[in-house]
Scaffold this motif. Structure first.
Motif, PDB file in Angstrom:
ATOM      1  N   ALA A   1      35.521  19.059  43.665  1.00 26.72           N
ATOM      2  CA  ALA A   1      35.670  17.734  43.058  1.00 26.72           C
ATOM      3  C   ALA A   1      36.723  17.764  41.954  1.00 26.72           C
ATOM      4  CB  ALA A   1      34.333  17.254  42.498  1.00 26.72           C
ATOM      5  N   ILE A   2      36.840  18.893  41.271  1.00 24.14           N
ATOM      6  CA  ILE A   2      37.908  19.029  40.277  1.00 24.14           C
ATOM      7  C   ILE A   2      39.263  18.957  40.971  1.00 24.14           C
ATOM      8  CG2 ILE A   2      38.972  20.574  38.588  1.00 24.14           C
ATOM      9  CD1 ILE A   2      36.165  21.630  37.943  1.00 24.14           C
ATOM     10  N   ALA A   3      39.380  19.619  42.126  1.00 18.66           N
ATOM     11  CA  ALA A   3      40.648  19.586  42.878  1.00 18.66           C
ATOM     12  C   ALA A   3      41.011  18.170  43.289  1.00 18.66           C
ATOM     13  CB  ALA A   3      40.539  20.486  44.108  1.00 18.66           C
ATOM     14  N   VAL A   4      40.036  17.417  43.767  1.00 15.51           N
ATOM     15  CA  VAL A   4      40.297  16.039  44.189  1.00 15.51           C
ATOM     16  C   VAL A   4      40.617  15.159  42.984  1.00 15.51           C
ATOM     17  CG1 VAL A   4      39.252  13.991  45.240  1.00 15.51           C
ATOM     18  CG2 VAL A   4      38.945  16.232  46.296  1.00 15.51           C
ATOM     19  N   GLY A   5      39.905  15.374  41.878  1.00 13.98           N
ATOM     20  CA  GLY A   5      40.205  14.634  40.664  1.00 13.98           C
ATOM     21  C   GLY A   5      41.622  14.896  40.178  1.00 13.98           C
ATOM     22  N   MET A   6      42.083  16.137  40.322  1.00 13.70           N
ATOM     23  CA  MET A   6      43.457  16.465  39.947  1.00 13.70           C
ATOM     24  C   MET A   6      44.443  15.637  40.762  1.00 13.70           C
ATOM     25  SD  MET A   6      43.068  20.636  39.288  1.00 13.70           S
ATOM     26  CE  MET A   6      44.125  20.938  40.640  1.00 13.70           C
TER      27      MET A   6
ATOM     28  N   ALA B   1      33.932  27.890  38.969  1.00 18.79           N
ATOM     29  CA  ALA B   1      35.188  28.240  39.647  1.00 18.79           C
ATOM     30  C   ALA B   1      35.485  29.742  39.637  1.00 18.79           C
ATOM     31  CB  ALA B   1      36.344  27.450  39.047  1.00 18.79           C
ATOM     32  N   PRO B   2      35.434  30.423  38.479  1.00 24.11           N
ATOM     33  CA  PRO B   2      35.724  31.863  38.524  1.00 24.11           C
ATOM     34  C   PRO B   2      34.704  32.657  39.316  1.00 24.11           C
ATOM     35  CG  PRO B   2      34.987  31.198  36.327  1.00 24.11           C
ATOM     36  CD  PRO B   2      35.225  29.953  37.105  1.00 24.11           C
TER      37      PRO B   2
ATOM     38  N   ARG C   1      40.954  28.748  44.331  1.00 24.27           N
ATOM     39  CA  ARG C   1      41.815  29.641  43.556  1.00 24.27           C
ATOM     40  C   ARG C   1      42.837  28.836  42.735  1.00 24.27           C
ATOM     41  NH1 ARG C   1      42.560  34.854  43.758  1.00 24.27           N
ATOM     42  NH2 ARG C   1      41.401  35.061  45.698  1.00 24.27           N
ATOM     43  N   GLU C   2      43.390  27.779  43.318  1.00 29.41           N
ATOM     44  CA  GLU C   2      44.354  26.956  42.584  1.00 29.41           C
ATOM     45  C   GLU C   2      43.669  26.184  41.458  1.00 29.41           C
ATOM     46  OE1 GLU C   2      47.472  27.106  42.681  1.00 29.41           O
ATOM     47  OE2 GLU C   2      47.814  28.223  44.536  1.00 29.41           O
ATOM     48  N   VAL C   3      42.437  25.727  41.693  1.00 28.75           N
ATOM     49  CA  VAL C   3      41.678  25.070  40.624  1.00 28.75           C
ATOM     50  C   VAL C   3      41.479  26.041  39.461  1.00 28.75           C
ATOM     51  CG1 VAL C   3      39.432  24.103  39.979  1.00 28.75           C
ATOM     52  CG2 VAL C   3      40.512  23.402  42.121  1.00 28.75           C
ATOM     53  N   LEU C   4      41.104  27.276  39.777  1.00 28.24           N
ATOM     54  CA  LEU C   4      40.907  28.278  38.731  1.00 28.24           C
ATOM     55  C   LEU C   4      42.207  28.545  37.977  1.00 28.24           C
ATOM     56  CD1 LEU C   4      39.079  30.305  37.305  1.00 28.24           C
ATOM     57  CD2 LEU C   4      39.630  31.966  39.104  1.00 28.24           C
ATOM     58  N   GLY C   5      43.314  28.541  38.686  1.00 24.54           N
ATOM     59  CA  GLY C   5      44.596  28.748  38.031  1.00 24.54           C
ATOM     60  C   GLY C   5      44.885  27.697  36.978  1.00 24.54           C
ATOM     61  N   VAL C   6      44.501  26.463  37.260  1.00 24.94           N
ATOM     62  CA  VAL C   6      44.699  25.383  36.286  1.00 24.94           C
ATOM     63  C   VAL C   6      43.706  25.504  35.137  1.00 24.94           C
ATOM     64  CG1 VAL C   6      44.678  22.876  35.940  1.00 24.94           C
ATOM     65  CG2 VAL C   6      45.647  23.846  38.043  1.00 24.94           C
TER      66      VAL C   6
ATOM     67  N   ASP D   1      51.921  22.617  39.791  1.00 32.30           N
ATOM     68  CA  ASP D   1      52.025  23.999  40.262  1.00 32.30           C
ATOM     69  C   ASP D   1      50.971  24.276  41.339  1.00 32.30           C
ATOM     70  OD1 ASP D   1      54.078  24.595  38.505  1.00 32.30           O
ATOM     71  OD2 ASP D   1      52.742  25.432  36.976  1.00 32.30           O
ATOM     72  N   ALA D   2      49.742  23.819  41.074  1.00 33.71           N
ATOM     73  CA  ALA D   2      48.635  24.081  42.001  1.00 33.71           C
ATOM     74  C   ALA D   2      48.908  23.453  43.361  1.00 33.71           C
ATOM     75  CB  ALA D   2      47.332  23.543  41.415  1.00 33.71           C
ATOM     76  N   TYR D   3      49.330  22.206  43.383  1.00 37.44           N
ATOM     77  CA  TYR D   3      49.563  21.546  44.664  1.00 37.44           C
ATOM     78  C   TYR D   3      50.799  22.089  45.375  1.00 37.44           C
ATOM     79  CZ  TYR D   3      45.654  18.406  44.653  1.00 37.44           C
ATOM     80  OH  TYR D   3      44.375  17.904  44.726  1.00 37.44           O
ATOM     81  N   ARG D   4      51.803  22.496  44.607  1.00 33.48           N
ATOM     82  CA  ARG D   4      52.956  23.147  45.251  1.00 33.48           C
ATOM     83  C   ARG D   4      52.509  24.446  45.920  1.00 33.48           C
ATOM     84  NH1 ARG D   4      55.950  22.156  40.222  1.00 33.48           N
ATOM     85  NH2 ARG D   4      57.226  20.283  40.459  1.00 33.48           N
TER      86      ARG D   4
END
Length: 336
Positions: free
Chosen positions: A194-199, A285-286, A303-308, A317-320
Motif C-alpha cells: 500500500a505504501i508503494a501504491v500511495g507513492m 518492510a525491512p 525492496r524499492e519501498v524499503l529503499g525509499v 528512483d524507485a519507479y525507475r
C-alpha cells in the motif's frame, strides 16, 4: 454453554470497533493505555481520538488495568501494534487463564525475529490456541455499519467457526480458515505494498500505473506467502487481495497515506511525526525483504519501498528501478 467473556487489548480504531461488535452479544472489556480514552469509552461511550462521532454500545466496558481486562476472559483479542505485542503478552502471561484462545488483529512482522504475531503468541503464551482475523476492514466503515467481510483463521477450523460467531453481524461477514500463516503473511505484506501504491498516487503516476503495481504486488506477496507455508488460494481471498485492494485505494489507509506523502517529497520522519496511529508497513518492510532473501524469493516492489523508507532513495528512483527490470512470464516468473 455460557456466553464467553471477551477482552480486547488495544483501543485504537480497529480494536475499538471489534470490541464494540463483540459487546453486542458477549460481555466485553476494552483495554486502553490512555486513561482519557478508557474514560471516554466507558463513561461517554465514544472514542473521540480514533473513531470520532461514532457512538459505542453502552455495554462495552473499558479499563487501563491490563490484568483486570484479561483475568476472567474466555477469549482475548490482541489489537496491539506488531512491535509492541510481545511486551504486552509477557505482561499478561501470569494472569491469563490457561488454554483460552488468542485472536490477533495486528498486521505486521516482528523486527529482529521475523516472527508472525501468532508465532509471538505461541512463544509468550504457550498452550493457547492462536489465530488471526483479517480482511478488507477500514475500521470507521465497519463501526458505522457498512457491509464488509473478514477471515478468521485458527489452526483448528472448527474453533475458528465457533469464534466467528462472536464477531459476525448482518453486515460484517466472517469466514473461517485454517491457513493462519497465509492470512497473517497477507495482512503484513499488504501494508508494504500500500505504501508503494500511495507513492504512485503522490507522484501522480496515473491509474494504469496504480493498477499495475497492485496486481504485481498481489503476485509478489503470494510468492512469499506460499514460500513461508501459506496456501495460494488465501492470497486471492479476503485476507489477501481483498485487504490489498482496500488498503491501496482507501483515503483512510494509513499505509497508503505514508506512500502518498513520500510521493509528494516528504521524509518518512516528517510523515510519521504527524500521524496519531501506527503505519505497520514502515516497520514491516525491512522484515519482509530480509525474509524474502532468506527464502530466495524475489520481492522487487517491497525492496524499492524499503529503499525509499530507509536508504534515502526518491520515489522517482524507485519507479525507475522497477521499470528497468525485464518482465518475464506473468504467472510463473520471478520478475515483477
Amino acid at each position: 454453554m455460557k456466553t464467553p467473556r471477551v477482552a480486547v487489548l488495544g483501543a485504537g480504531s480497529w480494536g475499538t470497533t471489534v470490541a464494540a461488535i463483540a459487546s453486542r452479544s458477549s460481555p466485553t472489556v476494552l483495554w486502553a493505555r490512555d486513561p482519557e480514552t478508557a474514560q471516554s469509552v466507558g463513561e461517554r461511550h465514544v472514542n473521540e481520538r480514533y473513531l470520532p462521532g461514532l457512538a459505542l454500545p453502552k455495554a462495552l466496558e473499558a479499563t487501563t488495568d491490563l490484568h483486570r481486562a484479561v483475568e476472567s476472559a474466555d477469549v482475548v483479542v490482541a489489537a496491539i501494534p506488531a512491535q509492541s505485542l510481545r511486551a504486552v503478552l509477557r505482561e499478561i502471561a501470569p494472569t491469563i487463564r490457561p488454554w483460552i484462545p488468542v485472536v490477533s488483529l495486528s498486521k505486521g512482522l516482528e523486527r529482529g525475529t521475523h516472527k508472525t504475531m501468532t508465532e509471538v503468541i505461541a512463544e509468550e503464551l504457550p498452550g493457547h490456541p492462536a489465530g488471526a482475523l483479517s480482511g478488507p476492514n477500514i475500521a470507521a466503515e465497519v463501526a458505522s455499519g457498512m457491509a464488509t467481510a473478514a477471515t478468521l483463521a485458527m489452526p483448528d477450523e472448527a474453533l475458528a467457526s465457533q469464534l466467528a460467531e462472536l464477531f459476525r453481524t448482518n453486515r460484517f461477514r466472517i469466514y473461517s480458515s485454517s491457513d493462519v500463516r497465509g492470512v497473517e503473511i497477507a495482512g503484513a505484506c499488504k501494508n508494504v505494498y500500500a505504501i508503494a501504491v500511495g507513492m504512485a498516487d503522490g507522484a501522480e503516476a496515473g491509474y494504469n500505473t496504480k493498477a499495475m503495481v497492485m496486481t504485481r504486488a498481489g503476485h509478489e506477496m503470494a510468492r512469499l506467502g506460499v514460500a513461508m507455508g501459506g496456501r495460494m488460494e488465501t492470497f486471492a481471498g479476503l485476507a489477501g487481495m481483498g485487504d490489498l485492494i482496500v488498503t491501496c485505494t482507501s483515503s483512510r489507509s494509513r499505509n497508503r497515506h505514508v506512500g502518498e506523502e513520500l510521493g509528494r517529497g516528504k521524509t518518512v520522519e516528517e510523515i510519521l511525526g504527524q500521524m496519531s496511529q501506527v503505519a505497520e508497513g514502515v516497520a514491516t518492510a525491512p522484515v519482509l525483504v530480509e525474509l524474502a532473501e532468506q527464502l530466495g524469493v524475489q520481492v522487487p516492489i517491497a525492496r524499492e519501498v524499503l529503499g525509499v523508507l530507509r536508504d534515502g532513495r526518491t520515489v522517482r528512483d524507485a519507479y525507475r528501478g522497477l521499470l528497468r527490470s525485464t518482465p518475464g512470464n506473468e504467472m510463473d516468473g520471478d520478475s515483477w
